[in-house]
Design an enzyme around this catalytic site. Structure first.
Site, short mmCIF file in Angstrom:
data_model
loop_
_atom_site.label_atom_id
_atom_site.label_comp_id
_atom_site.label_asym_id
_atom_site.label_seq_id
_atom_site.Cartn_x
_atom_site.Cartn_y
_atom_site.Cartn_z
N CYS A 97 -11.17 2.82 0.12
CA CYS A 97 -9.76 3.12 0.37
C CYS A 97 -9.38 2.31 1.60
O CYS A 97 -10.13 2.30 2.59
CB CYS A 97 -9.59 4.61 0.62
SG CYS A 97 -7.98 5.07 1.29
N THR A 98 -8.25 1.63 1.53
CA THR A 98 -7.92 0.69 2.61
C THR A 98 -7.54 1.38 3.92
O THR A 98 -7.45 0.73 4.95
CB THR A 98 -6.79 -0.26 2.17
OG1 THR A 98 -5.66 0.51 1.72
CG2 THR A 98 -7.26 -1.18 1.07
N HIS A 99 -7.34 2.69 3.89
CA HIS A 99 -7.11 3.41 5.14
C HIS A 99 -8.41 3.57 5.95
O HIS A 99 -8.38 3.66 7.17
CB HIS A 99 -6.54 4.82 4.88
CG HIS A 99 -5.08 4.84 4.61
ND1 HIS A 99 -4.54 4.46 3.40
CD2 HIS A 99 -4.02 5.21 5.40
CE1 HIS A 99 -3.22 4.59 3.46
NE2 HIS A 99 -2.88 5.05 4.65
N CYS A 129 -4.37 -1.60 -1.87
CA CYS A 129 -4.55 -0.16 -2.04
C CYS A 129 -5.50 0.02 -3.21
O CYS A 129 -5.21 -0.45 -4.32
CB CYS A 129 -3.19 0.46 -2.34
SG CYS A 129 -3.24 2.20 -2.75
N ASN A 130 -6.64 0.64 -2.98
CA ASN A 130 -7.59 0.84 -4.08
C ASN A 130 -7.01 1.73 -5.16
O ASN A 130 -7.24 1.53 -6.35
CB ASN A 130 -8.88 1.48 -3.56
CG ASN A 130 -9.68 0.53 -2.71
OD1 ASN A 130 -9.35 0.32 -1.54
ND2 ASN A 130 -10.70 -0.05 -3.28
N THR A 131 -6.25 2.74 -4.73
CA THR A 131 -5.69 3.69 -5.69
C THR A 131 -4.72 2.98 -6.63
O THR A 131 -4.79 3.12 -7.85
CB THR A 131 -4.98 4.83 -4.94
OG1 THR A 131 -5.90 5.41 -4.01
CG2 THR A 131 -4.48 5.88 -5.89
N TYR A 141 -0.93 8.45 -2.56
CA TYR A 141 -1.01 8.13 -3.99
C TYR A 141 -2.22 8.81 -4.63
O TYR A 141 -2.22 9.07 -5.83
CB TYR A 141 -1.20 6.62 -4.18
CG TYR A 141 0.05 5.76 -4.10
CD1 TYR A 141 1.30 6.28 -3.81
CD2 TYR A 141 -0.04 4.38 -4.35
CE1 TYR A 141 2.42 5.46 -3.75
CE2 TYR A 141 1.07 3.56 -4.29
CZ TYR A 141 2.30 4.11 -3.99
OH TYR A 141 3.40 3.29 -3.94
N GLY A 142 -3.26 9.02 -3.81
CA GLY A 142 -4.55 9.48 -4.34
C GLY A 142 -4.50 10.63 -5.31
O GLY A 142 -5.15 10.59 -6.36
N GLU A 201 -2.69 8.00 8.94
CA GLU A 201 -1.23 7.87 9.02
C GLU A 201 -0.67 8.52 10.28
O GLU A 201 0.34 8.08 10.81
CB GLU A 201 -0.57 8.50 7.78
CG GLU A 201 -0.77 7.70 6.50
CD GLU A 201 0.08 6.44 6.39
OE1 GLU A 201 1.24 6.44 6.85
OE2 GLU A 201 -0.42 5.43 5.84
N ASP A 217 0.88 -1.17 0.00
CA ASP A 217 0.00 0.00 0.00
C ASP A 217 0.92 1.22 0.00
O ASP A 217 2.13 1.11 0.22
CB ASP A 217 -0.89 -0.01 1.26
CG ASP A 217 -1.82 1.20 1.35
OD1 ASP A 217 -2.34 1.63 0.29
OD2 ASP A 217 -2.02 1.74 2.45
N SER A 218 0.32 2.39 -0.20
CA SER A 218 1.10 3.62 -0.09
C SER A 218 1.52 3.87 1.35
O SER A 218 2.43 4.65 1.62
CB SER A 218 0.25 4.80 -0.58
OG SER A 218 -0.95 4.85 0.16
N1 DGL Z 1 -4.82 3.24 0.93
C1 DGL Z 1 -4.93 3.76 -0.39
C2 DGL Z 1 -6.20 3.30 -1.06
O1 DGL Z 1 -6.73 2.27 -0.73
C3 DGL Z 1 -4.82 5.21 -0.67
C4 DGL Z 1 -4.07 6.14 0.10
C5 DGL Z 1 -3.36 7.17 -0.73
O2 DGL Z 1 -3.96 8.12 -1.22
O3 DGL Z 1 -2.16 6.98 -0.83
O4 DGL Z 1 -6.68 3.93 -1.96
#
Ligand code: DGL
Length: 273
Positions: free
Chosen positions: A184-186, A73-75, A42-43, A152, A10-11
């Site tokens: 988003c996994t966060h 990570c969805n992104t 990453y978004g 984070e 993931d990011s």
């Molecule tokens: N955890 C990431 C996701 O699932 C995104 C976080 C990011 O923007 O880096 O999309």
């Protein structure tokens, strides 16, 4: 049967919401977890840049012995899953996608809310999902600047984080949603606060359990499941500060091990120490 680890990335620490489900469902499996904390978030980044990161992280995890890669990570999944499968045809990948299908099947009001990063909504993966599964329902999409940073920094339930959540969730509630997809996994780490705000009439969907089941299915099909008696070992890596990742992982998912640093050099990751 193999003792090779499952690679997860993931990011940042969002992918830990997927990692904990994998470890819960497949306790004999060893894992590698990579957090690209030098590049988070990453978004807001262009898709091509996220694709380059994802390819280099995949090379790194394969070098460390990964037998399957989970893009937690969805992104990164939205930006790079097709590209990864093309670049590494011999590797099994499991990606994240917003759970549009179950939400569309379950909604009674016909209104589904989805929260995710801007890049996830721009990707081809989301466009196809919406076309395929949501023809008869309204999808209400919402980006949530600041929420990834809140997770984070450990601000899971501060007044500032609640203010952000109200700002993002209230417009969705006003659309009469009864399903809320965590895209988003966060975000699963914010679930208690989200639940309080949306109330019991809205079902929250986190795809992590389904993703972990898919990992198990693929390993079984490939005959690369760890034997039930295997002693699982876990190794965590970050392109940021390893001491910080160790602490974050301990707080969020009870990880007791240490973390190692992998540094970006010329577009590739090199293990330090
Ligand atoms: N955890 C990431 C996701 O699932 C995104 C976080 C990011 O923007 O880096 O999309």
């Amino acid at each position: 049967m193999t003792l090779a680890p499952i690679g997860v990335f993931d990011s940042g620490i969002g992918g830990l919401s997927v990692w904990r489900e994998i470890v819960r469902q497949l306790p004999a499996e060893s894992t590698l977890y990579f957090a690209d904390q030098a590049h988070i978030p990453y978004g807001p980044r262009p898709l091509a840049e996220v694709q380059d990161f994802a390819r280099a992280i995949t090379r790194f995890l394969l070098e460390q012995g990964a037998k399957l890669i989970v893009v937690a990570c969805n992104t990164a999944s939205g930006a790079a899953l097709y590209a990864l499968r093309e670049s590494f045809p011999e590797v099994a990948f499991v990606g994240m996608e917003p759970a549009v299908k179950p939400a569309a099947e379950q909604t009674r009001t016909g209104n589904v809310g989805i929260i995710a990063t801007p890049a996830t909504f721009q990707g081809e993966l989301f466009r196809r999902l919406a076309q395929r599964f949501a023809a008869d329902v309204q999808l209400h999409t919402q980006t949530c600047p600041g929420l990834v940073a809140a997770v984070e920094t450990g601000a899971l339930d501060t007044p500032e984080t609640r203010t952000l959540l109200h700002r993002y969730l209230e417009p969705l509630l006003a659309q009469d949603i009864d399903e809320l997809v965590l895209g988003c996994t966060h975000y699963p780490f914010l679930r208690p606060a989200i639940e309080e705000i949306v109330g019991p009439a809205v079902t929250i969907i986190d795809p992590a359990p389904a993703v972990a089941r898919q990992v198990g299915r693929i390993l079984a099909r490939q005959r690369t499941l760890a034997p039930p008696t295997a002693r699982a070992a876990h190794r965590f890596y970050t392109s940021g500060d390893p001491a910080r990742l160790t602490q974050q992982a301990r707080e969020l998912v009870g990880y007791q091990g240490e973390s190692f640093q992998a540094r970006w050099q010329g577009g590739e990751l090199t293990l330090i120490n």
